[in-house]
Design an enzyme around this catalytic site. Structure first.
Site, PDB file in Angstrom:
ATOM      1  CG  PHE A 112      25.238  27.269 -33.358  1.00  0.00           C
ATOM      2  CD1 PHE A 112      25.975  27.299 -34.535  1.00  0.00           C
ATOM      3  CD2 PHE A 112      24.576  28.432 -32.965  1.00  0.00           C
ATOM      4  CE1 PHE A 112      26.032  28.463 -35.312  1.00  0.00           C
ATOM      5  CE2 PHE A 112      24.632  29.588 -33.729  1.00  0.00           C
ATOM      6  CZ  PHE A 112      25.369  29.602 -34.905  1.00  0.00           C
TER       7      PHE A 112
ATOM      8  CD  GLU B   2      19.210  22.861 -28.654  1.00  0.00           C
ATOM      9  OE1 GLU B   2      20.328  23.100 -28.137  1.00  0.00           O
ATOM     10  OE2 GLU B   2      18.190  23.508 -28.373  1.00  0.00           O
ATOM     11  NE  ARG B   3      20.709  26.061 -32.902  1.00  0.00           N
ATOM     12  CZ  ARG B   3      20.807  27.383 -32.873  1.00  0.00           C
ATOM     13  NH1 ARG B   3      21.202  28.025 -33.930  1.00  0.00           N
ATOM     14  NH2 ARG B   3      20.519  28.047 -31.783  1.00  0.00           N
TER      15      ARG B   3
ATOM     16  CD  GLU C 207      25.017  38.105 -31.385  1.00  0.00           C
ATOM     17  OE1 GLU C 207      24.124  37.574 -30.700  1.00  0.00           O
ATOM     18  OE2 GLU C 207      26.225  37.837 -31.235  1.00  0.00           O
TER      19      GLU C 207
ATOM     20  CE  LYS D   2      21.616  22.347 -23.518  1.00  0.00           C
ATOM     21  NZ  LYS D   2      21.430  22.472 -24.986  1.00  0.00           N
TER      22      LYS D   2
ATOM     23  CB  SER E 103      21.564  34.446 -27.533  1.00  0.00           C
ATOM     24  OG  SER E 103      20.653  33.622 -26.838  1.00  0.00           O
TER      25      SER E 103
ATOM     26  CB  CYS F 185      30.885  35.530 -29.709  1.00  0.00           C
ATOM     27  SG  CYS F 185      32.459  34.944 -29.125  1.00  0.00           S
TER      28      CYS F 185
HETATM   29  P1  NAD Z   1      21.581  30.165 -27.676  1.00  0.00           P
HETATM   30  O1  NAD Z   1      21.478  31.169 -26.601  1.00  0.00           O
HETATM   31  O2  NAD Z   1      20.407  29.939 -28.558  1.00  0.00           O
HETATM   32  O3  NAD Z   1      21.932  28.722 -27.064  1.00  0.00           O
HETATM   33  C1  NAD Z   1      23.016  28.532 -26.177  1.00  0.00           C
HETATM   34  C2  NAD Z   1      22.712  27.343 -25.276  1.00  0.00           C
HETATM   35  O4  NAD Z   1      21.560  27.652 -24.478  1.00  0.00           O
HETATM   36  C3  NAD Z   1      22.390  26.066 -26.032  1.00  0.00           C
HETATM   37  O5  NAD Z   1      22.984  24.979 -25.361  1.00  0.00           O
HETATM   38  C4  NAD Z   1      20.877  26.001 -25.987  1.00  0.00           C
HETATM   39  O6  NAD Z   1      20.380  24.687 -26.021  1.00  0.00           O
HETATM   40  C5  NAD Z   1      20.558  26.657 -24.658  1.00  0.00           C
HETATM   41  N1  NAD Z   1      19.252  27.317 -24.654  1.00  0.00           N
HETATM   42  C6  NAD Z   1      18.638  27.913 -25.714  1.00  0.00           C
HETATM   43  N2  NAD Z   1      17.459  28.428 -25.332  1.00  0.00           N
HETATM   44  C7  NAD Z   1      17.319  28.173 -24.024  1.00  0.00           C
HETATM   45  C8  NAD Z   1      16.309  28.474 -23.061  1.00  0.00           C
HETATM   46  N3  NAD Z   1      15.200  29.138 -23.374  1.00  0.00           N
HETATM   47  N4  NAD Z   1      16.501  28.068 -21.791  1.00  0.00           N
HETATM   48  C9  NAD Z   1      17.611  27.401 -21.450  1.00  0.00           C
HETATM   49  N5  NAD Z   1      18.602  27.082 -22.314  1.00  0.00           N
HETATM   50  C10 NAD Z   1      18.471  27.470 -23.585  1.00  0.00           C
HETATM   51  O7  NAD Z   1      22.875  30.546 -28.549  1.00  0.00           O
HETATM   52  P2  NAD Z   1      23.392  29.900 -29.905  1.00  0.00           P
HETATM   53  O8  NAD Z   1      22.489  30.324 -31.020  1.00  0.00           O
HETATM   54  O9  NAD Z   1      23.665  28.453 -29.724  1.00  0.00           O
HETATM   55  O10 NAD Z   1      24.810  30.624 -30.061  1.00  0.00           O
HETATM   56  C11 NAD Z   1      24.965  31.879 -30.666  1.00  0.00           C
HETATM   57  C12 NAD Z   1      25.023  32.970 -29.621  1.00  0.00           C
HETATM   58  O11 NAD Z   1      26.097  32.725 -28.722  1.00  0.00           O
HETATM   59  C13 NAD Z   1      25.308  34.348 -30.212  1.00  0.00           C
HETATM   60  O12 NAD Z   1      24.523  35.290 -29.527  1.00  0.00           O
HETATM   61  C14 NAD Z   1      26.787  34.571 -29.912  1.00  0.00           C
HETATM   62  O13 NAD Z   1      27.190  35.906 -29.846  1.00  0.00           O
HETATM   63  C15 NAD Z   1      26.898  33.904 -28.590  1.00  0.00           C
HETATM   64  N6  NAD Z   1      28.272  33.553 -28.279  1.00  0.00           N
HETATM   65  C16 NAD Z   1      28.908  34.277 -27.315  1.00  0.00           C
HETATM   66  C17 NAD Z   1      30.228  33.998 -26.991  1.00  0.00           C
HETATM   67  C18 NAD Z   1      30.942  34.772 -25.924  1.00  0.00           C
HETATM   68  O14 NAD Z   1      31.973  34.308 -25.460  1.00  0.00           O
HETATM   69  N7  NAD Z   1      30.442  35.923 -25.521  1.00  0.00           N
HETATM   70  C19 NAD Z   1      30.894  32.948 -27.657  1.00  0.00           C
HETATM   71  C20 NAD Z   1      30.197  32.222 -28.634  1.00  0.00           C
HETATM   72  C21 NAD Z   1      28.878  32.532 -28.925  1.00  0.00           C
END
Ligand code: NAD
Length: 501
Positions: free
Chosen positions: A150, A177-178, A384, A174, A227, A282
């Site tokens: 998101f 969804e937020r 985190e 994909k 994450s 991140c």
């Molecule tokens: P998230 O892991 O909750 O979601 C990321 C994606 O995965 C979304 O599209 C979500 O719909 C999908 N998803 C969520 N749960 C899932 C599951 N159980 N099975 C399959 N798909 C699933 O992350 P977020 O809250 O959207 O983003 C924040 C996180 O992203 C933080 O941990 C941040 O550090 C990380 N981030 C990392 C980088 C990097 O380059 N390392 C960059 C930006 C954000």
């Protein structure tokens, strides 16, 4: 009125048919502003089939022609920058300048991908054997997928789609969804720029969609950002199904502050890097490591003073330093971690809990929080938080400071503030982190270098954007050739692959 969003397939918006929806909030007010359809298995499979059919036509465009479509897209996004930034800010909660930065950093990777004709050039060896020439070429993988978080709803989809499309793949996004509205609008702009239908698709959804993308044989590669637990799940599942995967996870980025650093500059940098975008980056700095007691005491005083002057406001407030968090869950998580930090014995210098913006009592606002005397055994240090919470972990000397990011589970970004070249050089060489800043608090590499964290911040062996992205989205084919004239001329020569004879 609550708007109903769609998917984007075959060059147009497509309403969902699964009957499942997710709520998209206005984080300023806490109200639902849209419903996003969550696709089921059948819808996702239909999108994959459509993308597979479209990919061949797109791959047949020569690389320059593909780059021209991206060039037009670049221009269309630039023309729409203001309204896209407002849309992004309204779902995410980041300020308008931050939203423009999100889009701009994505466009820089599109600019890089315009170099596809050059980046896709292969290698050639003349006369590898008598009359034999060998060359290698890069070919697209086919259908590839991007699963994105998101917090950068424009930048990260474009980091993935730019190189993937330029290399001749069809792309299925994909998004989170937020905040799905900007990805949907970007899809329309790709079509307007001349991208054939089916080459860039958006499927909204949750785990059900992701699991189809991870297991369907027609999807050849998966790029993920989010994450760490999900990154690891996606990496392992995609690999088990024979796909390429690059999965980037969470972070705990440190900033080492040496006694010789300019502490006013450091404090300004840490306020921006720690609290900007409400800490939902991140590459945000979440741990400052002052070296020596005098440095620590002075830094805490300067940070405390600056935190008092921060303005937290609506995401469209031009004077706001940062806006609300993305969701009620995110706000609860941040408040819970502050409670955990207090219980663990960290020194709570500024408490951001309970911040309320007048007239926005149900908005997802968190104030800025500062903890001092945080130690490596604490959960608030190891995990985190992803919110406007900055920790001070004091170090007695440089070696102790270096050990903190080096031994931390995460290894995304790190910075050192010093005027001493020897210290900076030693640090950049020895620290076990993927992206390092020297007097630069958020060292996000420029588009033609490459982005990726180490340890539990990244799974997979190639990074995002830069030359790595073209390697990730292409496969190499190597041709060994001999022509009849070469054979005649050297009738007595033999060229064989190495054998026991
Ligand atoms: P998230 O892991 O909750 O979601 C990321 C994606 O995965 C979304 O599209 C979500 O719909 C999908 N998803 C969520 N749960 C899932 C599951 N159980 N099975 C399959 N798909 C699933 O992350 P977020 O809250 O959207 O983003 C924040 C996180 O992203 C933080 O941990 C941040 O550090 C990380 N981030 C990392 C980088 C990097 O380059 N390392 C960059 C930006 C954000």
């Amino acid at each position: 009125m609550v708007q109903e969003l769609t998917h984007f397939v075959d060059g147009k918006r497509l309403p969902g048919t699964s009957g499942k929806f997710g709520d998209v909030y206005d984080p300023n007010t806490g109200e639902v502003q849209a419903r996003v359809p969550l696709a089921d298995k059948a819808e996702t499979e239909a999108i994959i089939a459509n993308a597979e059919a479209a990919q061949k036509q797109w791959a047949a465009f020569n690389p320059q022609k593909r780059a021209r479509v991206l060039m037009k897209f670049l221009q269309l996004v630039q023309e729409e920058m203001d309204s896209l930034a407002r849309l992004l800010s309204s779902e995410h909660g980041k300020t308008i300048p931050d939203a423009k930065g999100d889009i701009q950093r994505g466009l820089e990777v599109i600019e890089f991908a315009l170099g596809a004709p050059h980046l896709l050039k292969g290698e050639y060896t003349e006369s590898a054997g008598t009359g034999i020439d060998v060359y290698s070429m890069r070919q697209p993988l086919g259908v590839v997928a991007g699963i994105t978080p998101f917090n950068f709803p424009a930048m990260i989809p474009l980091w993935k789609a730019g190189p993937a499309l330029a290399a001749g793949n069809a792309f299925i996004l994909k998004p989170s969804e937020r905040d799905p509205s900007v990805p949907l609008r970007l899809a329309e702009l790709f079509t307007e720029a001349g991208l054939p239908g089916g080459v860039f698709n958006v499927v909204n959804g949750d785990k059900e969609v992701v699991d189809v993308l991870l297991t369907d044989d027609r999807v050849k590669a998966v790029g993920f950002v989010g994450s760490t637990p999900i990154a690891q799940y996606i990496y392992e599942t995609a690999a088990r199904h024979g796909k390429r995967a690059q999965c980037f996870g969470g972070a705990k980025n440190h900033a080492i502050v040496m006694p010789d650093a300019d502490l006013d500059q450091v404090a300004d940098a840490l306020i921006g890097a720690g609290y900007g975008s409400a800490g939902e980056r991140c590459m945000a700095i979440s741990v400052a490591v002052p070296v020596g007691q005098d440095t620590a005491d002075a830094l805490v005083a300067k940070l405390t003073e600056r935190i008092g002057a921060l303005r937290i406001g609506r995401s469209d407030d031009e004077k706001a330093d940062f806006g609300p968090l993305v969701s009620r869950d995110a706000l609860d998580r941040v408040n819970d971690y502050i409670g955990i930090g207090v219980d663990e014995g960290a020194d709570l210098v500024v408490d951001g809990r309970g911040f309320v913006l007048d007239g926005h009592e149900s908005g997802f606002f968190a104030g800025a929080t500062l903890f001092d005397r945080v130690t490596p055994d604490m959960r608030i240090y190891r995990e985190e938080i992803f919110g406007p919470v900055l920790l001070i972990a004091r170090a007695a000397d440089y070696e102790q400071a270096l050990a903190l990011p080096t031994e931390h589970d995460y290894g995304n970004g790190v910075a050192i503030f010093t005027r001493d070249g020897d210290t900076a050089r030693d640090f950049t060489h020895r620290v076990e982190v993927g992206m390092v800043g020297v007097n630069v608090p958020i060292p996000v590499p420029i588009a033609y270098h490459t982005f990726g964290g180490w340890k539990r911040s990244g799974f997979g062996d190639l990074n995002q954007h830069g030359p790595d992205s073209f390697r990730f989205y292409t496969k190499t084919k190597t041709v060994t050739q001999r022509w009849p004239s070469g054979t005649k001329e050297h009738a007595t020569d033999h060229f064989v692959i190495p054998t026991m004879n």
